[in-house]
Motif scaffolding. Structure first.
Motif, short mmCIF file in Angstrom:
data_model
loop_
_atom_site.label_atom_id
_atom_site.label_comp_id
_atom_site.label_asym_id
_atom_site.label_seq_id
_atom_site.Cartn_x
_atom_site.Cartn_y
_atom_site.Cartn_z
N GLY A 1 0.82 -1.20 0.00
CA GLY A 1 0.00 0.00 0.00
C GLY A 1 0.86 1.25 0.00
O GLY A 1 2.06 1.21 -0.25
N THR A 2 0.23 2.37 0.30
CA THR A 2 0.90 3.67 0.35
C THR A 2 0.94 4.16 1.79
O THR A 2 -0.07 4.08 2.51
N PHE A 3 2.12 4.66 2.20
CA PHE A 3 2.30 5.06 3.60
C PHE A 3 2.97 6.43 3.66
O PHE A 3 3.82 6.77 2.83
N ARG A 4 2.56 7.18 4.67
CA ARG A 4 3.16 8.49 4.95
C ARG A 4 4.01 8.34 6.21
O ARG A 4 3.48 8.09 7.30
N ILE A 5 5.33 8.48 6.07
CA ILE A 5 6.25 8.34 7.20
C ILE A 5 6.65 9.73 7.67
O ILE A 5 7.19 10.53 6.88
N SER A 6 6.41 10.04 8.92
CA SER A 6 6.76 11.33 9.51
C SER A 6 7.81 11.11 10.59
O SER A 6 7.62 10.30 11.51
N VAL A 7 8.93 11.82 10.47
CA VAL A 7 10.07 11.68 11.37
C VAL A 7 10.32 13.02 12.03
O VAL A 7 10.39 14.06 11.36
N GLY A 8 10.47 13.04 13.35
CA GLY A 8 10.71 14.32 14.01
C GLY A 8 10.92 14.21 15.50
O GLY A 8 11.31 13.16 16.01
N PHE A 9 10.62 15.31 16.22
CA PHE A 9 10.87 15.34 17.66
C PHE A 9 9.90 16.30 18.36
O PHE A 9 9.28 17.17 17.72
N PHE A 10 9.80 16.11 19.67
CA PHE A 10 9.07 17.03 20.55
C PHE A 10 10.08 17.66 21.51
O PHE A 10 11.01 17.01 21.96
N LEU A 11 9.86 18.95 21.82
CA LEU A 11 10.74 19.65 22.75
C LEU A 11 10.26 19.49 24.19
O LEU A 11 9.05 19.30 24.45
N LYS A 12 11.19 19.59 25.12
CA LYS A 12 10.86 19.47 26.55
C LYS A 12 9.90 20.57 26.99
O LYS A 12 9.03 20.33 27.85
N ARG A 13 10.03 21.73 26.41
CA ARG A 13 9.20 22.86 26.83
C ARG A 13 7.72 22.64 26.51
O ARG A 13 6.84 23.30 27.10
#
Length: 223
Positions: A193-205
């Motif tokens: 199938g088709t997939f959307r991969i999102s890579v990232g981060f969240f900040l402590k604040r």
């Protein structure tokens, strides 16, 4: 005349007799020793000040094709076992030293959702294809100081079908603060199938925010 009478009449002959006997015994001993220890021993291979003896085994299998085939199979299996062992050790080494670990107790106590923000100003992302056994993701921070402000890394994968998205993977990971590169490996058990991969981060604040900002880079892949 007997030999004993001749020796008795010629006292000097006893010394000659014992010389002959001694010579015969010496000759016999030399022949026996030559059979045990050759006169010219062969050194197979000499390395520096040590000697390596190489043993050659004659299995005496002649033209027995079945035995030859069995022997070849055993030797091939030994070679494969050694190859697999080295590959497994390399994989274990990578898992221990390269890949980021999952954050088991990640919590956003007040979160009702999240706001999507661009991560392109903070990091570069390399995302492998979905045609392999693993989905490998590499994040490289443009400024390593930001790692100290990051609460967690995050990977989110949505399946896309009929213009709708369905979450199939959502996991948070610990960040490596000692190096700019972070590596995440995910087992590729996704269906076609088709997939959307999102890579990232969240900040402590943003940890206690109702809508923490997810700084991400996304890529759409097909399997």
């Amino acid at each position: 005349m007997k030999i004993s009478d001749w020796i008795e009449n010629n006292p000097w002959s006893s010394k000659v007799w014992w010389l002959i006997v001694g010579a015969v015994i010496t000759l016999v001993c030399e022949k026996a020793c030559n059979k045990i220890v050759p006169d010219n021993p062969v050194v197979v291979k000499e390395v520096a000040d040590s000697i390596r003896v190489i043993h050659a085994y004659d299995l005496n299998i002649g033209n027995d094709s079945i035995v030859k085939a069995q022997l070849k199979m055993k030797l091939d299996n030994i070679a494969l076992a050694q190859l697999y062992e080295s590959q497994i050790n390399e994989m274990i080494k990578q898992q221990k030293h390269d890949f980021n670990s999952i954050m088991l107790n990640s919590q956003f106590p007040n979160a009702k959702g999240c706001i999507l923000g661009s991560g392109m100003a903070y990091f570069e992302a390399e995302i492998s294809s979905l045609q392999n056994d693993f989905l490998d993701i590499k994040m490289t921070f443009l400024n390593t100081d930001i790692a100290n402000d990051i609460y967690c890394l995050s990977i989110k994968i949505d399946a896309i079908e009929n213009n709708k998205r369905l979450v199939v993977f959502d996991e948070n990971y610990n960040v490596n603060v000692n190096r700019p590169d972070n590596h995440i490996r995910i087992t590729n058990g996704f269906p076609k199938g088709t997939f959307r991969i999102s890579v990232g981060f969240f900040l402590k604040r943003d940890l206690k925010s109702e809508y923490p900002r997810f700084y991400q880079i996304s890529k759409t892949l097909r399997k």
